[in-house]
Each structure stands twice: as structure tokens, then as C-alpha cells.
Scaffold this active site. Sequence first.
Site, mmCIF file in Angstrom:
data_model
loop_
_atom_site.group_PDB
_atom_site.id
_atom_site.type_symbol
_atom_site.label_atom_id
_atom_site.label_comp_id
_atom_site.label_asym_id
_atom_site.label_seq_id
_atom_site.Cartn_x
_atom_site.Cartn_y
_atom_site.Cartn_z
ATOM 1 N NE ARG A 196 -9.371 1.846 -0.505
ATOM 2 C CZ ARG A 196 -8.072 2.532 -0.664
ATOM 3 N NH1 ARG A 196 -7.910 3.504 0.064
ATOM 4 N NH2 ARG A 196 -7.295 1.777 -1.013
ATOM 5 N N GLY A 206 -3.547 -1.969 -13.598
ATOM 6 C CA GLY A 206 -4.879 -1.447 -14.290
ATOM 7 C C GLY A 206 -5.441 -0.291 -14.043
ATOM 8 C CD GLU A 233 5.244 -1.860 1.381
ATOM 9 O OE1 GLU A 233 4.392 -0.839 1.370
ATOM 10 O OE2 GLU A 233 5.878 -2.161 0.315
#
Length: 455
Positions: free
Chosen positions: A15, A101, A154
Site C-alpha cells: 500500500r 518494524g 479478530e
Amino acid sequence: MSFSSVILAAGMGTRMKSEKPKVLHEICGKPLCKWVIDASKAAGADDVCAVIGHKAETVREVLGGMCEYAVQSEQKGTGHAVMQAADFIKNVKGSVVILNGDTPLIKAETIQKAVAYHKEHCEQATVITAVLPDATGYGRIVRGSNGGVLKIVEQKDATDAEKQIREVNSGMYVFDAQSLVYALEKLTPNNAQGEYYLTDTLEILLNAGKKVGGYAIEDNYEISGINDRVQLSEAEAIMRMRINKAHMRNGVTMRIPESIYIEDGVEIGSDTEICPNVTIKSGTKISSGCVIGSGSMLQEAMIDDNVDILSSVIIKSHVGSGTHVGPFAYIRPDCTVGSDVKVGDFVELKNSAIGDGTKISHLTYIGDSDVGKGVNFGCGTVTVNYDGKKKHRTTIGDNCFIGCNTNLVSPVNVGDGAYIAAGSTITDDIPEDNLSIARARQVNKQGWKDKRKAE
């Protein structure tokens, strides 16, 4: 506080729509994953391992020797990523922190507190969580009656009651290292995607009778991941204000801090004022009592006390105390400017040393030159340092006077106390205390205009 860290940095980041790996995109002058690694080390990590994958060699080249590496050749989920660092984790005695990260806003203090909470509560796994006003899209933390974590649900799998839970999974964890090894060995891809989920390790540990808890952070922004350029910009705005506030608390004045861009690693002394619309890049050190005026840009610049810079650019150069620069001056790399110097409007310096008290007031270029103390440059002076093939140096002694529109054709030496008449082109050395005039004698043509009209 001793622990080790694993940084997950293998994803493609589609993205971002970029050829650059997502974790190498920068905020405030530093790649996303470097922010995470630095926070981990500042929190006390003994060792750090980055799990890299997409364009692994590029990531390794940027990060260099700041961490160890594990490679995830195929992206098969977060659990699979951590499994690639199994050899690193097996050698850890104590806790291992799993970080992402692409979450550059995580603070060292938060990591420290999470590790302390993990140890204090004798847990084998601690989920770093956040309580959000709107938890839509996040995995919900389901706690038991004792406050421990029972499971992570979820969004797509949550019941209506579970969707009301506002505590969410950040995707960051603290594990007992050997308990994590145990869970990773039992991890399976029991899902439609065929991926290994790190969240499944919590269920494995709970089924083995291990204790799993959750530590809720204080600043929800810290869990913000970067997935596109909009989120990159939002994270940079937060980090920029963190940096600016830290400088202001150290005695730096910023009247409109939201307009000022300062990268990580910049040092600024007390009683310095940074005016609006200033850019200061990494490696710059500014001493006390300076004014950095609007429109200025400094990169790896060394600025001594009481320097005034207005709407100017200084790159990889040193400016001495009490010097005034600008407006619209350009000091290019490898310049050393002395104390109490004036570098005025539309002056350009390049690879030159300028002595104390010298005045270069306006419209002048000095390149590849060594200039003494107390020199006065008239408007429009140029050191002509390039002969078409090679660069040459000009040397100007102390207390010289360089008249307006002088060209100094390098290599040339001007002795102490020399004067140069305006409009001269100097090609030969000038002894000290001499006056040099290098221009044609003026000739006035009487009646020339009338003759031209007649023609």
C-alpha cells in the site's frame, strides 16, 4: 533491565506503492525500523534481531551492523516470521520482546514498562495492548476474571459482546524466551490462508498451563503501524512534535513549533530561537544564543554560539561564534567560517575557509579559497576557481580590501593588507600592502552618440 528483541521487518508494504521496502521509508530523517531498533536499545535490549524478507539485502545495507538478522524468504504470517528467528531466541536467557518494524512511535519507556510488568507478574507471555475509543478493525483482548488474557479475537470472528471490548492487540509482545520457543515448535497453519499466526502461541501457552497477561500502554499513538503514505505523514507529524517539544523543554524557543521540521539527532543549545518554516537535518549541532531565521535549512552544520542565520542554506560546514549569515546565503559543504564574520545576501561559499572578522556583504562567490582575517569583499566579487579542467585555490591574506566586481582567477595569492581596485581581473599574485589595478584605461568618445544617430 536485560532482555532481547526481535523486530519484524520482512513485509512488502504494497500500500506504500513504492520500490523501497516499507520499513526503510523515513520519518524525521530516520527509517521506520531504525526508530524501533533504537527504542529497543534505549530500553536496554542486549541483542536485537531483525527478521527481513522483501528486498532483504537493501534493508541489511541500510541497517548495517546495528542488529543481527534472520531471513523470512516467504511471508507466511507473523508466527512464521518469528519462527525464522528461532536460533536467536533459543540463545536468549530471560525475556524477548517482539516488535514491529513499521511502528516507529513506540517509546523506549513503554518497552521498559512492558518488560517490567511481564517480570513482576511472572508471566510467560505479555501482550502489549491499548484501549481505544474506537476499536474497529483490531483484534480484541478477552480477559479472564483474574485479569489475565484468555484469548485475542479478530474483528471478523468477534461476537457482538466482544466487539464492545475497547482493549486491542498492538501486535507487540513480551515472552519468556524458552516458552516462546516451546510455542513456536507447536505452531501450525490451521487457517484458510495457510499462515502461522503469532497470536496462536498464546493459546498454546495457556493450554500448557502458562500465564498470559496484558500490559496496556498509556499513549495509544505508540501502536500506530504505517501502511500507506497518509499514515506515514501522520506518524511524522507526531514524531516531529515529540522532537520539537524535547528541544523546547531544553531551553529552545519555537514560536510556531508546528511549522518547524527537525530531524532525529540534532543538538540545539539553550536560548537559541528557531523561527517558523525552518528545516534542520540530522547531524546538525547548534550552540547557545543563536537565531535560525525563517526559511533556513541546515544539514550536518556546526553552528557556534550567538550566530544569526536568516533564510539561508548551510550544508556540512562550520560557522563560528557571532557570525551573521544571510538573507539568501548558500554555504556549501566543507566550509569553515570564522567568528564575527558577515556572509550577506546572495553570497555563496564553497570549500573555503573564511577568517575572523571578514565581511562578505552581498552578491559574491568564494569557492576553493583560503581567506584571512578582517578582509572586506566588495559587491560582485568572484573567485574564478575552475579553468575548464581542474579546480584551483585562491589565497587571500589578512586585512585585504577587495573592490567591487573583482575577479580573482585561481590559482592566485593576495598578500596581507593588499588593495584591489574595483572592476579588476587579477591573474597574478599581489604582494602585501600593494594596490593592484587590473583594468583598461577609460576612454570617452566625444560626439559618438550623434554619429551613431546619423548612421
